[in-house]
Design a protein around this motif. Sequence first.
Motif, PDB file in Angstrom:
ATOM      1  N   ALA A   1     -22.807  38.697  21.365  1.00 49.46           N
ATOM      2  CA  ALA A   1     -23.907  39.612  21.674  1.00 49.46           C
ATOM      3  C   ALA A   1     -23.421  41.048  21.714  1.00 49.46           C
ATOM      4  N   HIS A   2     -24.279  41.959  21.257  1.00 49.95           N
ATOM      5  CA  HIS A   2     -24.036  43.384  21.426  1.00 49.95           C
ATOM      6  C   HIS A   2     -24.201  43.710  22.913  1.00 49.95           C
ATOM      7  N   ALA A   3     -23.231  44.380  23.473  1.00 53.77           N
ATOM      8  CA  ALA A   3     -23.311  44.766  24.878  1.00 53.77           C
ATOM      9  C   ALA A   3     -22.349  45.918  25.133  1.00 53.77           C
ATOM     10  N   GLY A   4     -22.803  46.883  25.946  1.00 53.13           N
ATOM     11  CA  GLY A   4     -21.934  47.980  26.310  1.00 53.13           C
ATOM     12  C   GLY A   4     -21.731  49.016  25.226  1.00 53.13           C
ATOM     13  N   GLU A   5     -22.683  49.121  24.297  1.00 50.02           N
ATOM     14  CA  GLU A   5     -22.653  50.221  23.322  1.00 50.02           C
ATOM     15  C   GLU A   5     -23.349  51.415  23.966  1.00 50.02           C
ATOM     16  N   GLU A   6     -24.643  51.263  24.225  1.00 50.66           N
ATOM     17  CA  GLU A   6     -25.381  52.262  25.008  1.00 50.66           C
ATOM     18  C   GLU A   6     -25.689  51.732  26.409  1.00 50.66           C
ATOM     19  N   GLY A   7     -25.792  50.434  26.526  1.00 51.17           N
ATOM     20  CA  GLY A   7     -26.078  49.829  27.823  1.00 51.17           C
ATOM     21  C   GLY A   7     -24.881  49.902  28.754  1.00 51.17           C
ATOM     22  N   PRO A   8     -25.085  49.729  30.054  1.00 54.08           N
ATOM     23  CA  PRO A   8     -24.033  49.879  31.058  1.00 54.08           C
ATOM     24  C   PRO A   8     -23.054  48.707  31.075  1.00 54.08           C
ATOM     25  N   PRO A   9     -21.937  48.847  31.796  1.00 51.34           N
ATOM     26  CA  PRO A   9     -20.983  47.739  31.929  1.00 51.34           C
ATOM     27  C   PRO A   9     -21.635  46.454  32.429  1.00 51.34           C
ATOM     28  N   ALA A  10     -22.678  46.584  33.247  1.00 53.03           N
ATOM     29  CA  ALA A  10     -23.367  45.395  33.768  1.00 53.03           C
ATOM     30  C   ALA A  10     -23.924  44.526  32.649  1.00 53.03           C
ATOM     31  N   TYR A  11     -24.283  45.143  31.515  1.00 57.60           N
ATOM     32  CA  TYR A  11     -24.780  44.356  30.385  1.00 57.60           C
ATOM     33  C   TYR A  11     -23.665  43.490  29.801  1.00 57.60           C
ATOM     34  N   VAL A  12     -22.443  43.999  29.811  1.00 58.66           N
ATOM     35  CA  VAL A  12     -21.312  43.206  29.339  1.00 58.66           C
ATOM     36  C   VAL A  12     -21.091  42.024  30.275  1.00 58.66           C
ATOM     37  N   THR A  13     -21.158  42.277  31.575  1.00 58.09           N
ATOM     38  CA  THR A  13     -21.003  41.204  32.555  1.00 58.09           C
ATOM     39  C   THR A  13     -22.081  40.142  32.375  1.00 58.09           C
ATOM     40  N   GLU A  14     -23.316  40.569  32.155  1.00 56.82           N
ATOM     41  CA  GLU A  14     -24.400  39.612  31.912  1.00 56.82           C
ATOM     42  C   GLU A  14     -24.151  38.790  30.654  1.00 56.82           C
TER      43      GLU A  14
ATOM     44  N   ALA B   1     -17.450  48.743  28.787  1.00 55.18           N
ATOM     45  CA  ALA B   1     -16.718  47.859  29.702  1.00 55.18           C
ATOM     46  C   ALA B   1     -15.542  48.597  30.326  1.00 55.18           C
ATOM     47  N   LEU B   2     -15.015  49.594  29.616  1.00 55.76           N
ATOM     48  CA  LEU B   2     -13.856  50.343  30.107  1.00 55.76           C
ATOM     49  C   LEU B   2     -14.176  51.158  31.356  1.00 55.76           C
ATOM     50  N   GLU B   3     -15.462  51.349  31.645  1.00 51.55           N
ATOM     51  CA  GLU B   3     -15.849  52.083  32.850  1.00 51.55           C
ATOM     52  C   GLU B   3     -15.661  51.244  34.120  1.00 51.55           C
ATOM     53  N   ASP B   4     -15.430  49.944  33.948  1.00 49.69           N
ATOM     54  CA  ASP B   4     -15.291  49.019  35.074  1.00 49.69           C
ATOM     55  C   ASP B   4     -13.915  48.367  34.969  1.00 49.69           C
ATOM     56  N   ALA B   5     -12.996  48.789  35.836  1.00 48.83           N
ATOM     57  CA  ALA B   5     -11.612  48.312  35.747  1.00 48.83           C
ATOM     58  C   ALA B   5     -11.510  46.796  35.920  1.00 48.83           C
ATOM     59  N   ALA B   6     -12.282  46.240  36.841  1.00 49.41           N
ATOM     60  CA  ALA B   6     -12.228  44.795  37.074  1.00 49.41           C
ATOM     61  C   ALA B   6     -12.751  44.030  35.863  1.00 49.41           C
ATOM     62  N   LEU B   7     -13.812  44.546  35.250  1.00 48.49           N
ATOM     63  CA  LEU B   7     -14.366  43.914  34.052  1.00 48.49           C
ATOM     64  C   LEU B   7     -13.366  43.999  32.904  1.00 48.49           C
ATOM     65  N   THR B   8     -12.720  45.144  32.761  1.00 48.36           N
ATOM     66  CA  THR B   8     -11.720  45.314  31.715  1.00 48.36           C
ATOM     67  C   THR B   8     -10.588  44.304  31.884  1.00 48.36           C
TER      68      THR B   8
END
Length: 337
Positions: free
Chosen positions: A198-211, A227-234
Amino acid sequence: MLTPDLESLIARLPKAELHLHIEGSLEPEMLFALAARNGVTIPFASAAEVRAAYEFSNLQDFLDIYYQGMSVLITEQDFYDLTWAYLERASADTVRHVEIFFDPQGHTTRGVAFATALNGIERALKDGEARLGISYRLILCFLRHLSEEEAFATLELAKPHLHRIHGVGLDSSELGHPPAKFQRVFAKARELGLHVTAHAGEEGPPAYVTEALDLLKVERIDHGNRALEDAALTRRIAEAGLTLTVCPQSNLRLCVIPDMASSPVKRMLDLGLKVTVNSDDPAYFGGYMNDNFRSITKALGLSAAELVQLAENSFTGSFLPGEDIARHVAAVRAAAQ
């Protein structure tokens, strides 16, 4: 800086392209040819005028003209010609495997049968495998600005053809359309044995990547910049070895980044992320695979070792079986000598 040695390395490295929208490879010249062939009126007087319109301030600006261009694709031969033209360009860039997206909802809503698009695209992909040595996987994308019910209807149309389709993806307008919106249809796709991305975290926030990870249970992330904006997610992405399909020239042309030096590719490599380089919608964003490699190498000062790593990542992040991945990685390493 792009030295002659690095230029040569880019040219000869085998690569896989994991993020390519086949409708986004419709060059202005082909758009005009297909419009004439099919009697479709388009609001441009020349290919140069079309190219001049390819100035975007965000993703939606691009999508508006992307769907307009799609209107010239009507017959099976149109889809074949479109796909074959892309494969010839990919072959020239030493691409050895492609995992391409197609947008059936962009066609069925215009009255073009699902099978018409699929048949033309697949026929070209099979010819590409036989004549160019490019293997493939085909990924059906749901348009996220439409409803999940419409995505389910598209999946139903795909069911008789699932032996020809390898996965599902999620694309189109990201903001306001979180992955959670498509949780049930992705669960059904997984149940049917399809790969999921899925496309995620292009324009949408890191939360979209988590979802995308937690709700859609994707096997890789398309774009993923934010995703790089969220160290734990990275860290989570790195530890899981998840692949990110980054598209540098797309990011630049859609104003996701202000300049190529701001591309996240180098930082992702440094953080141990399995990042790949792809062309996304190359007819609209000014270049195919090697154009993207050259752009980031110049802007980010990538080393030969980093270029080899990117090429290896493209195969290890693919949906190919392990033995094929190993063969391609060995070819990458041989080309790097």
